[in-house]
Design a protein around this motif. Structure first.
Motif, PDB file in Angstrom:
ATOM      1  N   ILE A 193       1.656 -19.831  -9.577  1.00  0.00           N
ATOM      2  CA  ILE A 193       0.623 -18.883 -10.010  1.00  0.00           C
ATOM      3  C   ILE A 193       1.128 -18.050 -11.189  1.00  0.00           C
ATOM      4  O   ILE A 193       0.428 -17.884 -12.191  1.00  0.00           O
ATOM      5  N   ARG A 194       2.341 -17.550 -11.073  1.00  0.00           N
ATOM      6  CA  ARG A 194       2.911 -16.722 -12.143  1.00  0.00           C
ATOM      7  C   ARG A 194       3.083 -17.527 -13.426  1.00  0.00           C
ATOM      8  O   ARG A 194       2.864 -17.004 -14.525  1.00  0.00           O
ATOM      9  N   ARG A 195       3.471 -18.789 -13.300  1.00  0.00           N
ATOM     10  CA  ARG A 195       3.604 -19.641 -14.495  1.00  0.00           C
ATOM     11  C   ARG A 195       2.245 -19.868 -15.157  1.00  0.00           C
ATOM     12  O   ARG A 195       2.138 -19.847 -16.395  1.00  0.00           O
ATOM     13  N   GLN A 196       1.219 -20.094 -14.357  1.00  0.00           N
ATOM     14  CA  GLN A 196      -0.124 -20.304 -14.912  1.00  0.00           C
ATOM     15  C   GLN A 196      -0.595 -19.073 -15.675  1.00  0.00           C
ATOM     16  O   GLN A 196      -1.147 -19.184 -16.782  1.00  0.00           O
ATOM     17  N   LEU A 197      -0.388 -17.906 -15.084  1.00  0.00           N
ATOM     18  CA  LEU A 197      -0.796 -16.657 -15.745  1.00  0.00           C
ATOM     19  C   LEU A 197       0.030 -16.403 -17.003  1.00  0.00           C
ATOM     20  O   LEU A 197      -0.503 -15.956 -18.031  1.00  0.00           O
ATOM     21  N   GLN A 198       1.313 -16.705 -16.935  1.00  0.00           N
ATOM     22  CA  GLN A 198       2.178 -16.517 -18.096  1.00  0.00           C
ATOM     23  C   GLN A 198       1.765 -17.437 -19.238  1.00  0.00           C
ATOM     24  O   GLN A 198       1.826 -17.045 -20.411  1.00  0.00           O
ATOM     25  N   HIS A 199       1.321 -18.637 -18.899  1.00  0.00           N
ATOM     26  CA  HIS A 199       0.864 -19.579 -19.923  1.00  0.00           C
ATOM     27  C   HIS A 199      -0.366 -19.033 -20.653  1.00  0.00           C
ATOM     28  O   HIS A 199      -0.451 -19.097 -21.894  1.00  0.00           O
ATOM     29  N   ILE A 200      -1.310 -18.492 -19.891  1.00  0.00           N
ATOM     30  CA  ILE A 200      -2.509 -17.907 -20.517  1.00  0.00           C
ATOM     31  C   ILE A 200      -2.125 -16.706 -21.364  1.00  0.00           C
ATOM     32  O   ILE A 200      -2.591 -16.553 -22.505  1.00  0.00           O
ATOM     33  N   LYS A 201      -1.261 -15.855 -20.819  1.00  0.00           N
ATOM     34  CA  LYS A 201      -0.803 -14.672 -21.553  1.00  0.00           C
ATOM     35  C   LYS A 201      -0.134 -15.068 -22.863  1.00  0.00           C
ATOM     36  O   LYS A 201      -0.370 -14.470 -23.917  1.00  0.00           O
ATOM     37  N   GLN A 202       0.704 -16.120 -22.811  1.00  0.00           N
ATOM     38  CA  GLN A 202       1.404 -16.568 -24.014  1.00  0.00           C
ATOM     39  C   GLN A 202       0.426 -17.062 -25.074  1.00  0.00           C
ATOM     40  O   GLN A 202       0.592 -16.780 -26.269  1.00  0.00           O
ATOM     41  N   ASP A 203      -0.607 -17.780 -24.648  1.00  0.00           N
ATOM     42  CA  ASP A 203      -1.619 -18.264 -25.592  1.00  0.00           C
ATOM     43  C   ASP A 203      -2.309 -17.093 -26.296  1.00  0.00           C
ATOM     44  O   ASP A 203      -2.606 -17.168 -27.501  1.00  0.00           O
ATOM     45  N   ILE A 204      -2.578 -16.028 -25.550  1.00  0.00           N
ATOM     46  CA  ILE A 204      -3.218 -14.849 -26.141  1.00  0.00           C
ATOM     47  C   ILE A 204      -2.244 -14.113 -27.052  1.00  0.00           C
ATOM     48  O   ILE A 204      -2.602 -13.708 -28.165  1.00  0.00           O
ATOM     49  N   TRP A 205      -1.010 -13.958 -26.588  1.00  0.00           N
ATOM     50  CA  TRP A 205       0.009 -13.229 -27.349  1.00  0.00           C
ATOM     51  C   TRP A 205       0.227 -13.850 -28.737  1.00  0.00           C
ATOM     52  O   TRP A 205       0.448 -13.129 -29.718  1.00  0.00           O
ATOM     53  N   LEU A 206       0.118 -15.162 -28.837  1.00  0.00           N
ATOM     54  CA  LEU A 206       0.318 -15.844 -30.119  1.00  0.00           C
ATOM     55  C   LEU A 206      -0.790 -15.515 -31.121  1.00  0.00           C
ATOM     56  O   LEU A 206      -0.592 -15.656 -32.328  1.00  0.00           O
ATOM     57  N   ALA A 265       0.823  -1.209   0.000  1.00  0.00           N
ATOM     58  CA  ALA A 265       0.000   0.000   0.000  1.00  0.00           C
ATOM     59  C   ALA A 265       0.858   1.259   0.000  1.00  0.00           C
ATOM     60  O   ALA A 265       0.570   2.230  -0.707  1.00  0.00           O
ATOM     61  N   ASN A 266       1.925   1.245   0.791  1.00  0.00           N
ATOM     62  CA  ASN A 266       2.777   2.430   0.920  1.00  0.00           C
ATOM     63  C   ASN A 266       3.599   2.704  -0.328  1.00  0.00           C
ATOM     64  O   ASN A 266       4.020   3.840  -0.561  1.00  0.00           O
ATOM     65  N   LYS A 267       3.839   1.676  -1.129  1.00  0.00           N
ATOM     66  CA  LYS A 267       4.675   1.844  -2.317  1.00  0.00           C
ATOM     67  C   LYS A 267       3.867   2.115  -3.584  1.00  0.00           C
ATOM     68  O   LYS A 267       4.351   1.935  -4.700  1.00  0.00           O
ATOM     69  N   GLY A 268       2.617   2.515  -3.414  1.00  0.00           N
ATOM     70  CA  GLY A 268       1.830   2.948  -4.564  1.00  0.00           C
ATOM     71  C   GLY A 268       0.899   1.919  -5.150  1.00  0.00           C
ATOM     72  O   GLY A 268       0.237   2.174  -6.162  1.00  0.00           O
ATOM     73  N   HIS A 269       0.838   0.721  -4.553  1.00  0.00           N
ATOM     74  CA  HIS A 269      -0.085  -0.351  -4.961  1.00  0.00           C
ATOM     75  C   HIS A 269      -0.199  -0.532  -6.481  1.00  0.00           C
ATOM     76  O   HIS A 269      -1.289  -0.692  -7.029  1.00  0.00           O
ATOM     77  N   GLN A 270       0.948  -0.474  -7.161  1.00  0.00           N
ATOM     78  CA  GLN A 270       0.937  -0.605  -8.620  1.00  0.00           C
ATOM     79  C   GLN A 270       0.733  -2.047  -9.085  1.00  0.00           C
ATOM     80  O   GLN A 270       0.129  -2.295 -10.118  1.00  0.00           O
ATOM     81  N   ASP A 271       1.268  -3.005  -8.328  1.00  0.00           N
ATOM     82  CA  ASP A 271       1.280  -4.409  -8.761  1.00  0.00           C
ATOM     83  C   ASP A 271       0.024  -5.117  -8.246  1.00  0.00           C
ATOM     84  O   ASP A 271      -0.025  -5.577  -7.104  1.00  0.00           O
ATOM     85  N   LEU A 272      -0.981  -5.239  -9.103  1.00  0.00           N
ATOM     86  CA  LEU A 272      -2.242  -5.861  -8.705  1.00  0.00           C
ATOM     87  C   LEU A 272      -2.044  -7.338  -8.366  1.00  0.00           C
ATOM     88  O   LEU A 272      -2.640  -7.849  -7.417  1.00  0.00           O
ATOM     89  N   LEU A 273      -1.218  -8.026  -9.135  1.00  0.00           N
ATOM     90  CA  LEU A 273      -0.981  -9.443  -8.871  1.00  0.00           C
ATOM     91  C   LEU A 273      -0.383  -9.637  -7.480  1.00  0.00           C
ATOM     92  O   LEU A 273      -0.793 -10.530  -6.746  1.00  0.00           O
ATOM     93  N   LYS A 274       0.574  -8.807  -7.115  1.00  0.00           N
ATOM     94  CA  LYS A 274       1.185  -8.912  -5.787  1.00  0.00           C
ATOM     95  C   LYS A 274       0.139  -8.747  -4.699  1.00  0.00           C
ATOM     96  O   LYS A 274       0.125  -9.493  -3.714  1.00  0.00           O
ATOM     97  N   ASP A 325       2.191 -21.213  -3.456  1.00  0.00           N
ATOM     98  CA  ASP A 325       3.296 -21.302  -4.420  1.00  0.00           C
ATOM     99  C   ASP A 325       3.128 -20.171  -5.444  1.00  0.00           C
ATOM    100  O   ASP A 325       2.456 -20.336  -6.456  1.00  0.00           O
ATOM    101  N   GLU A 326       3.761 -19.040  -5.174  1.00  0.00           N
ATOM    102  CA  GLU A 326       3.603 -17.876  -6.045  1.00  0.00           C
ATOM    103  C   GLU A 326       4.190 -18.125  -7.436  1.00  0.00           C
ATOM    104  O   GLU A 326       3.662 -17.633  -8.436  1.00  0.00           O
ATOM    105  N   ASP A 327       5.279 -18.860  -7.504  1.00  0.00           N
ATOM    106  CA  ASP A 327       5.897 -19.141  -8.811  1.00  0.00           C
ATOM    107  C   ASP A 327       4.941 -19.934  -9.691  1.00  0.00           C
ATOM    108  O   ASP A 327       4.871 -19.697 -10.900  1.00  0.00           O
TER     109      ASP A 327
END
Length: 292
Positions: A106-119, A79-88, A102-104
């Motif tokens: 979660i990040r891998r799962q989101l990255q997989h979805i992002k990659q599918d969209i990016w393609l 909160a004090n650092k500007g709450h920029q990172d919604l995922l955090k 297991d945060e890693d």
């Protein structure tokens, strides 16, 4: 990596947790708390190897306080650092229920979805066409959907269970949509409607944590709870009239991440109050005060 075998005093303190004298037990507790999060793996190991129910129960109490104190400090820092990172922020609130998250993963799962969209996406597509690609990947390919039969269940508000079950409420689905859209540099932001949460697609990415835009900056709205259905300001007008509430500017314009996390905590408070989990309600209220 820390060599936890060096914590001889900590091991000795844990071995004394079965002392029947409550005054001594409280003194041992306070001493263990001074180790902070460094004590957590030592305590977890001791719990696994303990054969005494009293020691296990007391370790659980100490572990929970250490984990909650760590979560409190992390949310305050966010909160004090500007709450920029919604995922955090989403991960922090989920840690209240799942301290060993297991945060890693979660990040891998989101990255997989992002990659599918990016393609499937490119700069030649219109904003509407880009959203249709996201909707297809997220809701048709990955099968995310609104949990309409059990919308108030707490699992709808935790990112790990939403990613596992592919079911969520309007807010959690919207948060995942925003996180993925921002990974793709797309200007999608949350709108804090009463009894609902929707998204606004803007004509450009906003800078900073405060979401200040004009009506002309909003191209259209997205309903993540209804497979990303596209709609206009007129539908929001109709919705507000149906609720019989006074129109507010915040019902049409993007909110910041701090507001989104306040809404997330409110949803969880409602869920746990309904289930009668008084301890969780008390702790969530403490966390909520950080974001006031």
């Amino acid at each position: 990596m820390q060599d936890y075998s060096e914590y001889k005093e900590l091991h000795a303190l844990i071995s004394l947790l079965d002392d029947p004298d409550n005054h001594i037990y409280e003194k041992i507790q306070e001493k263990i708390y001074t180790y902070g999060v460094d004590a957590i793996p030592v305590l977890e190991s001791a719990w696994e190897n303990a054969f005494d129910n009293v020691i296990q129960e007391r370790i659980e109490v100490i572990l929970h306080k250490l984990q909650f104190d760590s979560l409190y400090a992390g949310l305050k820092d966010w909160a004090n650092k500007g709450h920029q990172d919604l995922l955090k922020g989403f991960l922090l609130i989920t840690r209240h229920q799942y301290p060993d998250l297991d945060e890693d993963k979660i990040r891998r799962q989101l990255q997989h979805i992002k990659q599918d969209i990016w393609l499937e996406i490119n700069n030649d597509l219109t904003s509407l066409e880009k959203v249709k690609v996201i909707n297809n990947i997220l809701f048709d390919i990955h099968k995310f959907s609104g949990n309409k039969s059990n919308i108030s269940a707490p699992q709808n508000s935790h990112i790990n269970t939403v990613l596992e079950t592919k079911k969520g409420n309007p807010l959690s689905l919207g948060m995942i949509y925003i996180i993925i859209a921002h990974k793709l540099d797309l200007p999608v932001y949350g709108v804090n409607l009463p009894q609902h949460f929707i998204l606004a697609y803007l004509n450009e990415i906003m800078e900073g944590s405060e979401q200040i835009v004009n009506e002309k900056d909003i191209l259209f709205y997205i309903n993540p709870f209804n497979k990303g259905a596209i709609f206009t300001r007129r539908e929001i007008d109709q919705y507000i009239r149906q609720l019989k509430v006074k129109p507010e500017k915040s019902y049409y314009y993007p909110c910041n991440n701090r507001t989104i996390l306040q809404r997330l905590i409110s949803n969880l408070l409602y869920s746990y109050e309904s289930l009668g989990y008084a301890d969780k309600v008390r702790e969530l209220k403490i966390l909520g005060k950080i974001l006031k």
